[in-house]
Motif scaffolding. Structure first.
Motif, PDB file in Angstrom:
ATOM      1  N   ALA A 161       0.875  -1.134   0.082  1.00 35.80           N
ATOM      2  CA  ALA A 161      -0.144  -0.053  -0.074  1.00 35.80           C
ATOM      3  C   ALA A 161       0.878   1.265  -0.001  1.00 35.80           C
ATOM      4  N   VAL A 162       2.061   1.228   0.501  1.00 39.79           N
ATOM      5  CA  VAL A 162       2.863   2.316   0.678  1.00 39.79           C
ATOM      6  C   VAL A 162       3.941   2.218  -0.471  1.00 39.79           C
ATOM      7  N   GLY A 163       3.851   3.092  -1.351  1.00 38.41           N
ATOM      8  CA  GLY A 163       4.812   3.254  -2.616  1.00 38.41           C
ATOM      9  C   GLY A 163       5.967   4.254  -2.534  1.00 38.41           C
ATOM     10  N   LEU A 164       6.244   4.968  -1.495  1.00 32.47           N
ATOM     11  CA  LEU A 164       7.296   5.734  -1.176  1.00 32.47           C
ATOM     12  C   LEU A 164       8.376   5.191  -0.126  1.00 32.47           C
ATOM     13  N   LEU A 165       9.343   5.853   0.161  1.00 29.63           N
ATOM     14  CA  LEU A 165      10.563   5.347   1.203  1.00 29.63           C
ATOM     15  C   LEU A 165       9.893   5.313   2.506  1.00 29.63           C
ATOM     16  N   LEU A 166       9.891   4.287   3.125  1.00 26.77           N
ATOM     17  CA  LEU A 166       9.957   4.353   4.531  1.00 26.77           C
ATOM     18  C   LEU A 166      11.037   4.703   5.209  1.00 26.77           C
ATOM     19  N   GLU A 167      11.027   6.020   5.703  1.00 20.68           N
ATOM     20  CA  GLU A 167      12.218   6.580   6.168  1.00 20.68           C
ATOM     21  C   GLU A 167      12.878   6.241   7.607  1.00 20.68           C
ATOM     22  N   ARG A 168      13.906   6.241   7.634  1.00 21.13           N
ATOM     23  CA  ARG A 168      14.542   6.220   9.052  1.00 21.13           C
ATOM     24  C   ARG A 168      15.944   7.127   9.075  1.00 21.13           C
ATOM     25  N   VAL A 169      16.038   7.616  10.265  1.00 19.81           N
ATOM     26  CA  VAL A 169      17.100   8.671  10.635  1.00 19.81           C
ATOM     27  C   VAL A 169      18.262   7.532  11.232  1.00 19.81           C
ATOM     28  N   VAL A 170      19.577   7.798  10.832  1.00 24.78           N
ATOM     29  CA  VAL A 170      20.806   7.425  11.126  1.00 24.78           C
ATOM     30  C   VAL A 170      21.040   7.625  12.672  1.00 24.78           C
ATOM     31  N   PRO A 171      21.158   6.844  13.671  1.00 25.43           N
ATOM     32  CA  PRO A 171      21.170   7.126  15.097  1.00 25.43           C
ATOM     33  C   PRO A 171      22.730   7.955  15.410  1.00 25.43           C
ATOM     34  N   ALA A 172      22.528   8.202  16.758  1.00 22.68           N
ATOM     35  CA  ALA A 172      23.800   8.999  17.280  1.00 22.68           C
ATOM     36  C   ALA A 172      25.005   8.069  16.688  1.00 22.68           C
ATOM     37  N   GLY A 173      26.193   8.454  16.496  1.00 23.71           N
ATOM     38  CA  GLY A 173      27.515   7.693  16.411  1.00 23.71           C
ATOM     39  C   GLY A 173      27.455   7.169  14.846  1.00 23.71           C
ATOM     40  N   GLY A 174      26.498   7.478  13.815  1.00 27.79           N
ATOM     41  CA  GLY A 174      26.545   6.816  12.585  1.00 27.79           C
ATOM     42  C   GLY A 174      26.200   5.622  12.488  1.00 27.79           C
ATOM     43  N   ALA A 175      26.453   4.959  11.113  1.00 22.42           N
ATOM     44  CA  ALA A 175      26.176   3.433  11.076  1.00 22.42           C
ATOM     45  C   ALA A 175      26.753   3.048   9.710  1.00 22.42           C
ATOM     46  N   GLU A 176      27.064   2.035   9.432  1.00 20.84           N
ATOM     47  CA  GLU A 176      27.521   1.402   8.323  1.00 20.84           C
ATOM     48  C   GLU A 176      26.430   0.814   7.848  1.00 20.84           C
ATOM     49  N   PHE A 178       9.599  -8.560   3.426  1.00 23.71           N
ATOM     50  CA  PHE A 178       8.091  -8.510   3.004  1.00 23.71           C
ATOM     51  C   PHE A 178       7.924  -7.109   4.013  1.00 23.71           C
ATOM     52  N   MET A 179       7.693  -6.144   3.228  1.00 22.28           N
ATOM     53  CA  MET A 179       7.526  -4.452   3.828  1.00 22.28           C
ATOM     54  C   MET A 179       6.338  -4.171   3.559  1.00 22.28           C
ATOM     55  N   ALA A 180       5.361  -4.786   3.256  1.00 18.69           N
ATOM     56  CA  ALA A 180       3.849  -4.134   3.081  1.00 18.69           C
ATOM     57  C   ALA A 180       3.564  -3.531   4.262  1.00 18.69           C
ATOM     58  N   PHE A 181       3.643  -3.881   5.511  1.00 16.20           N
ATOM     59  CA  PHE A 181       3.462  -3.385   7.053  1.00 16.20           C
ATOM     60  C   PHE A 181       4.517  -2.840   7.396  1.00 16.20           C
ATOM     61  N   GLY A 182       5.791  -2.344   6.608  1.00 18.55           N
ATOM     62  CA  GLY A 182       7.078  -1.641   7.173  1.00 18.55           C
ATOM     63  C   GLY A 182       7.498  -2.771   7.948  1.00 18.55           C
ATOM     64  N   ALA A 183       8.713  -2.305   8.900  1.00 21.42           N
ATOM     65  CA  ALA A 183       9.350  -3.129   9.798  1.00 21.42           C
ATOM     66  C   ALA A 183      10.032  -2.484  10.736  1.00 21.42           C
ATOM     67  N   GLY A 184      10.474  -3.233  11.895  1.00 20.63           N
ATOM     68  CA  GLY A 184      11.033  -2.687  13.168  1.00 20.63           C
ATOM     69  C   GLY A 184      10.204  -2.234  14.232  1.00 20.63           C
ATOM     70  N   THR A 185      10.561  -1.210  14.919  1.00 22.96           N
ATOM     71  CA  THR A 185       9.629  -0.511  16.075  1.00 22.96           C
ATOM     72  C   THR A 185       8.453  -0.008  15.358  1.00 22.96           C
ATOM     73  N   GLY A 210      -1.804  -1.620  12.778  1.00 19.79           N
ATOM     74  CA  GLY A 210      -3.081  -2.381  12.654  1.00 19.79           C
ATOM     75  C   GLY A 210      -3.043  -3.582  11.635  1.00 19.79           C
ATOM     76  N   ARG A 211      -1.975  -4.027  11.424  1.00 21.75           N
ATOM     77  CA  ARG A 211      -1.738  -5.294  10.540  1.00 21.75           C
ATOM     78  C   ARG A 211      -2.862  -6.311  10.774  1.00 21.75           C
ATOM     79  N   ASN A 212      -3.003  -6.543  11.945  1.00 25.73           N
ATOM     80  CA  ASN A 212      -4.121  -7.723  12.239  1.00 25.73           C
ATOM     81  C   ASN A 212      -5.491  -7.322  11.964  1.00 25.73           C
ATOM     82  N   VAL A 213      -5.795  -6.115  12.189  1.00 25.84           N
ATOM     83  CA  VAL A 213      -7.115  -5.623  12.069  1.00 25.84           C
ATOM     84  C   VAL A 213      -7.206  -5.614  10.409  1.00 25.84           C
TER      85      VAL A 213
END
Ligand code: HEM
Length: 401
Positions: free
Chosen positions: A269-284, A337-344, A349-352
């Motif tokens: 259903a979502v067709g743009l980026l599911l955005e996240r922000v790189v946390p303190a300290g950076g990441a590879e 499978f990211m139709a419902f996103g991922a992580g926290t 409402g996935r089950n609904v």
């Protein structure tokens, strides 16, 4: 820009809040209302909606209908029933009640563009004068409709709080949000408003787009369609399906569940980026060093078509892939499978939505078949954050006399 205005001022929603600790504190008091165990009590409200849908289809046998519009109305009536015990009557009145669907579409159009270039907002609707001026031009005002959407929800809440509907024995989602702890309400009215408007905003277009994908892909794939009808008929013959089909029974229909999953993979259903922000300290990430604060994102459509995950036929609708895959492969497929996103931030409402789809599809396909009225025409797709399909016009046929 994505926060909402409530009587106690501007406040973030569970979607817009960036601070992880605050997000947790938003989520904690409501998470239980979305759990599988809570859904059982919501089923009768869902059943009332699928009954109206089926009765309407009965009246359309032999005719052409826009099935895409009908599943949208079903999704709206269901989410309004289970959120505030107030079915708004999209299906009964056969129209977009208070133009709320158009209002959400308008705001999504604005958000999906300005969301990519947020600095534009202060020159557009973030500017009081522009926003005031826009109110005089309906075709522009509809793009600035978040106020309208919140006011629409506030009206439903007011009705609910004033007990215009008898709320004493209701087990709807609001009743669960409003839980008391040590004699105190867990949530303020503004927080209730934020969660209730989140439900209608997140839970209508998404479920509708997913159901369009289910019916469209079944129309286009005769083999899968036949297999699903056989599974439903077989279960019916064995007396394994009640009328209406319960969520638990629908979960036992393995091919149905694979069809739903595959339809959501083909059309997240979502067709743009599911955005996240790189946390303190950076990441590879993938061998690239990203400094803290960098915005990264993944588009569920891209993840869904990854051949390394789903195989050479990743672009094809093939529900069997979910039934044939070995344990290890299935784990990889599920992870991608990211139709419902991922992580926290995974969809609450996935089950609904799975309940709404799992109950309606077999209930309807027991009695009716849908055929594309003009199979040579492709669906038109519009990606304004949610990817909406237009033109799912079908002929309704009765399966058994
Ligand atoms: C098939 C239908 C649905 C799809 C495909 C869908 C998809 C999504 C996606 C992609 C996200 C963002 C996840 C992320 O950033 O990782 C999300 C979040 C969310 N969705 Fe859904 N959704 C659906 C139905 C619903 C329904 C019916 C409801 C409400 C009853 C709902 C409520 C929410 C909420 C509250 C969040 C925010 C969760 C958080 O940040 O903790 N969704 N959804």
């Amino acid at each position: 820009m994505f926060d909402i205005k409530t009587p106690s001022g501007q406040m973030p929603t569970i979607f817009s809040v960036r601070d992880e600790a605050l997000h947790k504190s938003f989520k904690r008091p409501v998470a239980g209302a979305y759990s599988l165990s809570s859904l059982k009590e919501l089923e009768p409200m869902n059943d009332a909606c699928s009954k109206i849908f089926t009765q309407k289809m009965d009246g359309f046998v032999g005719k052409d209908i826009d099935l895409g519009v009908w599943v949208h109305w079903y999704a709206w009536d269901t989410i309004s029933s289970i959120t505030f015990s107030n079915r708004l009557g999209f299906m009964e009145q056969e129209k977009d009640i208070n133009n709320i669907i158009a209002a959400i579409e308008g705001r999504l159009f604005y958000n999906s563009i300005v969301g990519q270039v947020p600095s534009l907002h202060r020159f557009l609707f973030g500017n009081r004068f522009v926003a005031w001026l826009a109110d005089f031009i309906p075709s522009v005002a509809i793009l600035n409709s978040s106020k309208y959407i919140v006011a629409f929800t506030a009206k439903q809440l007011e009705r609910y709080q004033s007990k215009e509907v008898n709320t004493s024995d209701l087990q709807d989602m609001l009743a669960r949000f409003k839980r008391f702890k040590d004699g105190e309400l867990v949530m303020s009215d503004s927080e209730l408003l934020s969660h209730a408007s989140g439900n209608i905003f997140a839970g209508s277009d998404t479920t509708a787009a997913s159901m369009r994908s289910i019916f469209y892909n079944l129309c286009r794939n005769g083999n899968a369609h036949r297999k699903l009808l056989d599974e439903i008929d077989e279960a019916d013959k064995k007396g394994e399906l009640s009328d209406p089909v319960t969520f638990a029974e629908a979960q036992n229909l393995k091919y149905l569940q694979a069809v739903i999953k595959e339809a959501l993979r083909m059309h997240p259903a979502v067709g743009l980026l599911l955005e996240r922000v790189v946390p303190a300290g950076g990441a590879e990430l993938g061998g690239v060093w990203l400094s803290e604060g960098t915005i990264v994102g993944m588009n569920p459509w891209v993840a869904a078509r990854d051949k390394a995950t789903y195989g050479e036929d990743a672009y094809q609708f093939r529900p069997e892939r979910w039934l044939e895959a070995g344990e290890e492969r299935l784990k990889v497929m599920e992870r991608n499978f990211m139709a419902f996103g991922a992580g926290t931030r995974t969809c609450l409402g996935r089950n609904v939505s799975l309940m709404e789809m799992s109950k309606l599809v077999p209930q309807v396909l027991r009695r009716f078949e849908f055929e594309l009225t003009e199979p040579e025409k492709e669906l038109r797709m519009y990606d304004y954050w949610f990817v909406q399909q237009k033109g799912l016009v079908c002929t309704v046929k009765r399966r058994h006399e």
